[in-house]
Scaffold this motif. Sequence first.
Motif, PDB file in Angstrom:
ATOM      1  N   VAL A 140     -52.555 -30.273 -43.478  1.00 11.29           N
ATOM      2  CA  VAL A 140     -52.657 -30.998 -42.214  1.00 11.29           C
ATOM      3  C   VAL A 140     -53.523 -32.229 -42.472  1.00 11.29           C
ATOM      4  CG1 VAL A 140     -54.558 -29.482 -41.499  1.00 11.29           C
ATOM      5  CG2 VAL A 140     -53.393 -30.883 -39.801  1.00 11.29           C
ATOM      6  N   VAL A 141     -53.006 -33.406 -42.090  1.00 11.34           N
ATOM      7  CA  VAL A 141     -53.686 -34.674 -42.373  1.00 11.34           C
ATOM      8  C   VAL A 141     -53.635 -35.565 -41.137  1.00 11.34           C
ATOM      9  CG1 VAL A 141     -53.143 -34.594 -44.838  1.00 11.34           C
ATOM     10  CG2 VAL A 141     -51.565 -35.730 -43.276  1.00 11.34           C
ATOM     11  N   HIS A 142     -54.412 -36.634 -41.161  1.00 10.59           N
ATOM     12  CA  HIS A 142     -54.357 -37.642 -40.103  1.00 10.59           C
ATOM     13  C   HIS A 142     -53.987 -38.975 -40.730  1.00 10.59           C
ATOM     14  CE1 HIS A 142     -58.068 -39.875 -41.107  1.00 10.59           C
ATOM     15  NE2 HIS A 142     -58.525 -38.705 -41.515  1.00 10.59           N
ATOM     16  N   CYS A 143     -53.564 -39.949 -39.897  1.00 11.37           N
ATOM     17  CA  CYS A 143     -53.089 -41.224 -40.434  1.00 11.37           C
ATOM     18  C   CYS A 143     -54.118 -42.339 -40.275  1.00 11.37           C
ATOM     19  CB  CYS A 143     -51.769 -41.628 -39.781  1.00 11.37           C
ATOM     20  SG  CYS A 143     -51.872 -41.948 -38.010  1.00 11.37           S
ATOM     21  N   ARG A 149     -53.796 -38.311 -33.999  1.00  8.67           N
ATOM     22  CA  ARG A 149     -52.719 -37.362 -34.228  1.00  8.67           C
ATOM     23  C   ARG A 149     -52.973 -36.568 -35.506  1.00  8.67           C
ATOM     24  NH1 ARG A 149     -47.707 -41.307 -34.466  1.00  8.67           N
ATOM     25  NH2 ARG A 149     -49.339 -42.555 -35.513  1.00  8.67           N
ATOM     26  N   LEU A 150     -52.470 -35.341 -35.533  1.00  4.97           N
ATOM     27  CA  LEU A 150     -52.502 -34.516 -36.733  1.00  4.97           C
ATOM     28  C   LEU A 150     -51.071 -34.313 -37.215  1.00  4.97           C
ATOM     29  CD1 LEU A 150     -55.151 -31.771 -35.865  1.00  4.97           C
ATOM     30  CD2 LEU A 150     -55.388 -33.619 -37.531  1.00  4.97           C
ATOM     31  N   PHE A 151     -50.871 -34.390 -38.538  1.00  4.50           N
ATOM     32  CA  PHE A 151     -49.548 -34.246 -39.138  1.00  4.50           C
ATOM     33  C   PHE A 151     -49.555 -32.967 -39.976  1.00  4.50           C
ATOM     34  CE2 PHE A 151     -50.287 -38.585 -38.099  1.00  4.50           C
ATOM     35  CZ  PHE A 151     -49.066 -39.105 -37.706  1.00  4.50           C
ATOM     36  N   ILE A 152     -48.696 -32.028 -39.598  1.00  5.79           N
ATOM     37  CA  ILE A 152     -48.677 -30.701 -40.214  1.00  5.79           C
ATOM     38  C   ILE A 152     -47.470 -30.595 -41.138  1.00  5.79           C
ATOM     39  CG2 ILE A 152     -48.644 -28.216 -39.790  1.00  5.79           C
ATOM     40  CD1 ILE A 152     -49.722 -28.859 -36.963  1.00  5.79           C
ATOM     41  N   ARG A 160     -44.579 -32.167 -38.884  1.00  6.28           N
ATOM     42  CA  ARG A 160     -44.636 -32.178 -37.426  1.00  6.28           C
ATOM     43  C   ARG A 160     -45.920 -32.861 -36.958  1.00  6.28           C
ATOM     44  NH1 ARG A 160     -40.524 -29.136 -35.776  1.00  6.28           N
ATOM     45  NH2 ARG A 160     -39.716 -27.520 -37.162  1.00  6.28           N
ATOM     46  N   ILE A 161     -45.875 -33.376 -35.715  1.00  8.50           N
ATOM     47  CA  ILE A 161     -47.011 -34.115 -35.152  1.00  8.50           C
ATOM     48  C   ILE A 161     -47.647 -33.316 -34.028  1.00  8.50           C
ATOM     49  CG2 ILE A 161     -47.743 -36.185 -33.920  1.00  8.50           C
ATOM     50  CD1 ILE A 161     -45.599 -37.740 -35.253  1.00  8.50           C
ATOM     51  N   GLY A 449     -54.815 -23.432 -46.489  1.00  6.38           N
ATOM     52  CA  GLY A 449     -55.332 -24.774 -46.750  1.00  6.38           C
ATOM     53  C   GLY A 449     -56.241 -25.250 -45.637  1.00  6.38           C
ATOM     54  N   PHE A 450     -56.724 -26.455 -45.809  1.00  5.72           N
ATOM     55  CA  PHE A 450     -57.646 -27.056 -44.848  1.00  5.72           C
ATOM     56  C   PHE A 450     -57.157 -28.459 -44.497  1.00  5.72           C
ATOM     57  CE2 PHE A 450     -60.056 -23.819 -46.940  1.00  5.72           C
ATOM     58  CZ  PHE A 450     -60.957 -23.349 -45.984  1.00  5.72           C
ATOM     59  N   GLY A 451     -57.655 -28.969 -43.391  1.00  4.71           N
ATOM     60  CA  GLY A 451     -57.345 -30.327 -42.970  1.00  4.71           C
ATOM     61  C   GLY A 451     -58.545 -30.954 -42.303  1.00  4.71           C
TER      62      GLY A 451
END
Length: 597
Positions: A140-143, A149-152, A160-161, A449-451
Amino acid sequence: ISAFTIFSTNNTECGRLLEEIKCARCSPNAQVLFHSSDTDKMPHREPDLPRLCQDFCREFYYTCRGHIPELFQADVDEFCQYYGRRDASPCFPDFQRRHPHGPDSNYLGDEKIDEISRKHKHNCYCAQEVLSGLRQPVAVVHCGDGSQRLFILEREGIVRILNHDLELIKEPFLDIHKLVQSGLKVGDERGLLSLAFHPNYKKNGKLYVSYTTNQERWAIGPHDHILRVVEYTVSRKTPNQVDTRTVRVLMEVAELHRKHLGGQLLFSPDGLLHIILGDGMITLDDMEEMDGLSDFTGSVLRVDVDTDCCTSPYFIPRNNPYFNSTNQPPEIFAHGLHDPGRCAVDRLQTDNGSFPILCTDASGKNTSAGRILEISMGKDYENEPSVYDLQSSGGALPVGGFIYRGCQSRRLYGSYVFGDKNGLHFKEKPLCLGPAGSCGSMLVGYILGFGEDELGEVYILASSKSMAQSHSGKLYKLVDPKRPRAPKECQRQVEPPELLMSACSRHCKNGHCTPTGKCCCSPGWEGPLCRVAKCEPVCRNGGVCMEPNKCLCKSGYSGAQCEKSERGMPNDQEKDGILDHIIDMTSYLLDLTSYIV
């Protein structure tokens, strides 16, 4: 003399705490905070600091001990025993919480704090469930565009957003499941591996994805699959979808086995893309069989994606006939890794200006024991020991996390949070998670995992212990129960995602835009915006190149380059003039249509 004329520092975080402590002298409770039996015995000695609450005292000690050595002559327990609260009297900064200023106060009331303290141990935190029903989430990351928003990422090839209200958007941000080759068996690491947004994503819309595939043109050779790194650009029509037509392949790596793949992508603060590769479980026999196989295994590669060079992708050969030997290889930043998990860059710059990269890894090719490494340029990590003591993990391979730089938890700030099959850890200690009764939810299953979000808060991905339950993935947020879940001081204004409006993205029709805004043409096209078709050899006898290597010939001529003359046709000169006009008008209309579209 004030304590703050004596104690000063150039360190940002320590200086912030010193500035915060200054408030104690201006409060109505100052007499109580600075009064103790010690000052009664030594009336001419002014205490350096107020009475500190235990959690704040420990944070202050660990943050400032290396920057104000004259203050910290004892260990943390002795220091906090002297300056910490010894009874039920007020302490800093909890004295501020005795008078909340309405419903928007950033502080909890005393009654709530006492209730939480009874339910939680000193180092207990909560895993707040944010989303369930995910299909094998891997990251999971951000832009970083302010939209929060978080992107999974889901292993099968879907991104997915989750918007800033933590609501899942129905349509996927990216769907490449038809390209991705993934596996469901335990230990099979194939699938969508990583996603990294360009540091200037808000303006150029560039993102980078790594995944495993096995397409026909790689069918020759003993490899099992291909690890591919590609560049995409977000759609010009909606900021919540990728335009898959903008794909540009940066690198392809042939791999023999389905374990120790690596594949994570991350940008360092200098704007360079790092590609982390595992050793692929390659043996000496494999190296002898496939020339060049070991060149990049177990390495951290570094690529400058902002270059304006319009080159074809770099292929790592692995004895493959499709290797393009004219391409320049990426830089090897470090090597000697075995099974790298997740890596993270610390947001906070160190005193010497560097940014530590922490990676989890296996200790060797055929071991389940793990280690945590701090990656530096040019170093060999083949036999490097762990920077943290992992004895408490029971030999389990750790799952990489983040150095917490969020705002919600003061206690956790600066700690490296990671996990393994036995739970969460911070620094070198197990991290206590509170029960569902007091936290509202409880972390269940394997940690995948982690984000990290834009504000530095940490998220955890987990799934059911049974891989057969394909939609059992969950997303949790790590929160400190002794603080409000959304403190006022930690809130940031949400910026709605904007449409990509760069000139290159609007007009570059037959190529791709580099992050610096240059239109790089696909084969067969040329010109500043890649709108002019290129024919090689060039069209002869007045022919016009309409498509790559396709000439439109004048009447009386034929052939691939209009090289053949057809003699004896009536009214040739008149037809040639009409055809010249038609060709000119057609070329003009095609250019005009291309520009409008």
